[in-house]
Design an enzyme around this catalytic site. Structure first.
Site, PDB file in Angstrom:
ATOM      1  N   ARG A 129      17.662  43.173 -86.086  1.00 29.90           N
ATOM      2  CA  ARG A 129      17.976  42.247 -85.002  1.00 29.90           C
ATOM      3  C   ARG A 129      18.181  43.010 -83.683  1.00 29.90           C
ATOM      4  O   ARG A 129      17.766  42.545 -82.621  1.00 29.90           O
ATOM      5  CB  ARG A 129      19.208  41.406 -85.368  1.00 29.90           C
ATOM      6  CG  ARG A 129      18.871  40.316 -86.355  1.00 29.90           C
ATOM      7  CD  ARG A 129      20.068  39.695 -87.036  1.00 29.90           C
ATOM      8  NE  ARG A 129      19.628  38.822 -88.120  1.00 29.90           N
ATOM      9  CZ  ARG A 129      19.576  37.500 -88.084  1.00 29.90           C
ATOM     10  NH1 ARG A 129      20.005  36.863 -87.030  1.00 29.90           N
ATOM     11  NH2 ARG A 129      19.128  36.793 -89.106  1.00 29.90           N
ATOM     12  N   ARG A 164      30.537  39.003 -85.905  1.00 25.13           N
ATOM     13  CA  ARG A 164      30.162  37.733 -86.563  1.00 25.13           C
ATOM     14  C   ARG A 164      30.123  37.900 -88.076  1.00 25.13           C
ATOM     15  O   ARG A 164      30.294  36.937 -88.816  1.00 25.13           O
ATOM     16  CB  ARG A 164      28.803  37.261 -86.027  1.00 25.13           C
ATOM     17  CG  ARG A 164      28.496  35.818 -86.381  1.00 25.13           C
ATOM     18  CD  ARG A 164      27.237  35.316 -85.713  1.00 25.13           C
ATOM     19  NE  ARG A 164      26.031  35.912 -86.276  1.00 25.13           N
ATOM     20  CZ  ARG A 164      24.799  35.608 -85.880  1.00 25.13           C
ATOM     21  NH1 ARG A 164      24.610  34.714 -84.929  1.00 25.13           N
ATOM     22  NH2 ARG A 164      23.750  36.192 -86.431  1.00 25.13           N
ATOM     23  N   ARG A 190      24.369  30.903 -94.439  1.00 29.98           N
ATOM     24  CA  ARG A 190      25.628  31.637 -94.242  1.00 29.98           C
ATOM     25  C   ARG A 190      26.786  30.715 -94.643  1.00 29.98           C
ATOM     26  O   ARG A 190      26.622  29.490 -94.633  1.00 29.98           O
ATOM     27  CB  ARG A 190      25.787  32.015 -92.764  1.00 29.98           C
ATOM     28  CG  ARG A 190      24.748  32.981 -92.294  1.00 29.98           C
ATOM     29  CD  ARG A 190      24.857  33.215 -90.792  1.00 29.98           C
ATOM     30  NE  ARG A 190      23.777  34.060 -90.345  1.00 29.98           N
ATOM     31  CZ  ARG A 190      23.175  33.974 -89.165  1.00 29.98           C
ATOM     32  NH1 ARG A 190      23.582  33.075 -88.269  1.00 29.98           N
ATOM     33  NH2 ARG A 190      22.195  34.780 -88.847  1.00 29.98           N
TER      34      ARG A 190
HETATM   35  N1  LIG Z   1      30.475  34.669 -74.140  1.00 32.68           N
HETATM   36  C1  LIG Z   1      30.868  35.138 -75.318  1.00 32.68           C
HETATM   37  N2  LIG Z   1      31.849  36.035 -75.403  1.00 32.68           N
HETATM   38  C2  LIG Z   1      32.256  36.525 -76.596  1.00 32.68           C
HETATM   39  N3  LIG Z   1      31.714  36.178 -77.802  1.00 32.68           N
HETATM   40  C3  LIG Z   1      30.714  35.294 -77.771  1.00 32.68           C
HETATM   41  C4  LIG Z   1      30.237  34.721 -76.556  1.00 32.68           C
HETATM   42  N4  LIG Z   1      29.240  33.869 -76.851  1.00 32.68           N
HETATM   43  C5  LIG Z   1      29.095  33.892 -78.187  1.00 32.68           C
HETATM   44  N5  LIG Z   1      29.988  34.736 -78.757  1.00 32.68           N
HETATM   45  C6  LIG Z   1      30.131  35.090 -80.173  1.00 32.68           C
HETATM   46  O1  LIG Z   1      29.057  35.967 -80.474  1.00 32.68           O
HETATM   47  C7  LIG Z   1      28.559  35.715 -81.787  1.00 32.68           C
HETATM   48  C8  LIG Z   1      27.066  35.410 -81.699  1.00 32.68           C
HETATM   49  O2  LIG Z   1      26.909  34.121 -81.093  1.00 32.68           O
HETATM   50  P1  LIG Z   1      25.863  33.074 -81.688  1.00 32.68           P
HETATM   51  O3  LIG Z   1      25.972  33.009 -83.169  1.00 32.68           O
HETATM   52  O4  LIG Z   1      26.044  31.819 -80.932  1.00 32.68           O
HETATM   53  O5  LIG Z   1      24.505  33.807 -81.274  1.00 32.68           O
HETATM   54  P2  LIG Z   1      23.012  33.352 -81.467  1.00 32.68           P
HETATM   55  O6  LIG Z   1      22.285  33.745 -80.250  1.00 32.68           O
HETATM   56  O7  LIG Z   1      22.954  31.912 -81.851  1.00 32.68           O
HETATM   57  O8  LIG Z   1      22.565  34.244 -82.697  1.00 32.68           O
HETATM   58  P3  LIG Z   1      21.375  33.996 -83.750  1.00 32.68           P
HETATM   59  O9  LIG Z   1      20.109  34.005 -82.988  1.00 32.68           O
HETATM   60  O10 LIG Z   1      21.515  35.137 -84.693  1.00 32.68           O
HETATM   61  O11 LIG Z   1      21.622  32.667 -84.417  1.00 32.68           O
HETATM   62  C9  LIG Z   1      29.375  34.579 -82.375  1.00 32.68           C
HETATM   63  O12 LIG Z   1      30.374  35.128 -83.210  1.00 32.68           O
HETATM   64  C10 LIG Z   1      29.986  33.919 -81.141  1.00 32.68           C
HETATM   65  O13 LIG Z   1      31.230  33.324 -81.426  1.00 32.68           O
HETATM   66  N1  LIG Z   2      10.193  31.141 -83.980  1.00 32.81           N
HETATM   67  C1  LIG Z   2      11.301  30.583 -84.482  1.00 32.81           C
HETATM   68  N2  LIG Z   2      12.466  31.242 -84.420  1.00 32.81           N
HETATM   69  C2  LIG Z   2      13.549  30.630 -84.920  1.00 32.81           C
HETATM   70  C3  LIG Z   2      13.499  29.345 -85.496  1.00 32.81           C
HETATM   71  N3  LIG Z   2      14.752  29.017 -85.907  1.00 32.81           N
HETATM   72  C4  LIG Z   2      15.533  30.050 -85.571  1.00 32.81           C
HETATM   73  N4  LIG Z   2      14.819  31.018 -84.975  1.00 32.81           N
HETATM   74  C5  LIG Z   2      15.286  32.310 -84.440  1.00 32.81           C
HETATM   75  O1  LIG Z   2      15.519  33.179 -85.510  1.00 32.81           O
HETATM   76  C6  LIG Z   2      16.462  34.153 -85.105  1.00 32.81           C
HETATM   77  C7  LIG Z   2      17.469  34.400 -86.188  1.00 32.81           C
HETATM   78  O2  LIG Z   2      18.205  33.228 -86.476  1.00 32.81           O
HETATM   79  P1  LIG Z   2      19.448  33.300 -87.487  1.00 32.81           P
HETATM   80  O3  LIG Z   2      19.925  31.876 -87.603  1.00 32.81           O
HETATM   81  O4  LIG Z   2      18.964  33.870 -88.766  1.00 32.81           O
HETATM   82  O5  LIG Z   2      20.469  34.200 -86.849  1.00 32.81           O
HETATM   83  C8  LIG Z   2      17.096  33.629 -83.812  1.00 32.81           C
HETATM   84  O6  LIG Z   2      16.549  34.399 -82.744  1.00 32.81           O
HETATM   85  C9  LIG Z   2      16.601  32.227 -83.716  1.00 32.81           C
HETATM   86  O7  LIG Z   2      16.402  31.821 -82.369  1.00 32.81           O
HETATM   87  C10 LIG Z   2      12.249  28.682 -85.538  1.00 32.81           C
HETATM   88  O8  LIG Z   2      12.104  27.556 -86.019  1.00 32.81           O
HETATM   89  N5  LIG Z   2      11.191  29.339 -85.017  1.00 32.81           N
END
Ligand SMILES: Nc1ncnc2c1ncn2[C@@H]1O[C@H](COP(=O)(O)OP(=O)(O)OP(=O)(O)O)[C@@H](O)[C@H]1O
Ligand SMILES: Nc1nc2c(ncn2[C@@H]2O[C@H](COP(=O)(O)O)[C@@H](O)[C@H]2O)c(=O)[nH]1
Length: 199
Positions: free
Chosen positions: A148, A137, A44
């Site tokens: 998702r 996002r 991204r």
């Molecule tokens: N408590 C909150 N309140 C509002 N927005 C939030 C909060 N926590 C996270 N966000 C926002 O929600 C979006 C998703 O958060 P984040 O990317 O950290 O999720 P993630 O669980 O890591 O997703 P992925 O598994 O796809 O990587 C982001 O734009 C983030 O800034």
């Molecule tokens: N089983 C695994 N899941 C993973 C790993 N790295 C990330 N993730 C999960 O994928 C989704 C989507 O991630 P995104 O970065 O494309 O938004 C998210 O639920 C991650 O937790 C891995 O090594 N193994």
């Protein structure tokens, strides 16, 4: 000292795992290290190869899996993801708390290993809020977003099952959720801080 226990952060895409773990890495420099996963999805904007993920082709990833280089791997929303043994070892070698951000398939696979992490589930307050966060996002196509959200429904149900996670944190207010995450990890954090002081 025996190394600190790793931490698995899991939960639906968009629940806030990356946001929370980035806070930990920033506040506790020299305490946590991120296990950089491999993925076949495209980077991204703003993501860096080797920092956020190792971005690889399907052919490379499958060959590496076949060679036994991965602790676990999964297909999520049409892309391959996986935790290499080398990524976890790199963090362990520095005596840091290794954070794995992995999906539910990864959680189940890690449970069959000797990694012995603390299992944390990060959950959204509701499906509607999750959808809004994912849409805001602005990283997903409509197709990826729907995949998702489908996976999120299943994840939210499974996270309620007893015995899978040590703690389930609902990420409604970010500061509150971050406080709960720190509380859950404080014993391991203190161990590493103590070790850092004496070394
Ligand atoms: N408590 C909150 N309140 C509002 N927005 C939030 C909060 N926590 C996270 N966000 C926002 O929600 C979006 C998703 O958060 P984040 O990317 O950290 O999720 P993630 O669980 O890591 O997703 P992925 O598994 O796809 O990587 C982001 O734009 C983030 O800034
Ligand atoms: N089983 C695994 N899941 C993973 C790993 N790295 C990330 N993730 C999960 O994928 C989704 C989507 O991630 P995104 O970065 O494309 O938004 C998210 O639920 C991650 O937790 C891995 O090594 N193994």
């Amino acid at each position: 000292m025996a190394g600190p226990r790793p931490v698995v952060l899991s939960g639906p895409s968009g629940a806030g795992k990356s946001t929370l773990l980035k806070n930990l890495l920033k506040e506790y420099e020299g305490v946590f290290g991120f296990s950089v996963s491999h993925t076949t999805r495209s980077p991204r904007p703003g993501e860096e190869n080797g920092k956020d993920y190792h971005y690889v082709t399907r052919e490379y990833m499958q060959a590496s899996i076949n060679k036994g280089e991965f602790i676990e791997s999964a297909v999520f929303s049409g892309n391959m993801y996986g935790t290499s043994k080398a990524s976890v070892q790199a963090v362990k070698d520095k005596n840091l708390i290794c954070i794995l951000d992995i999906d539910m398939q990864g959680v189940r696979a890690v449970k069959t290993t000797d990694l012995n992490p603390i299992y944390v589930s990060i959950q959204p307050p509701s499906m509607n809020i999750l959808e809004k966060r994912l849409r805001d996002r602005n990283t997903e196509s409509e197709e990826s977003l729907q995949k998702r959200l489908d996976a999120a429904q299943v994840d939210m149900e499974i996270s309620k099952e007893p015995g899978i996670f040590d703690i389930v944190i609902v990420n409604d207010n970010l500061d509150d959720a971050y406080g709960k995450l720190k509380d859950a990890l404080i014993e391991e954090i203190k161990k590493v801080q103590k070790n850092n002081l004496s070394s």
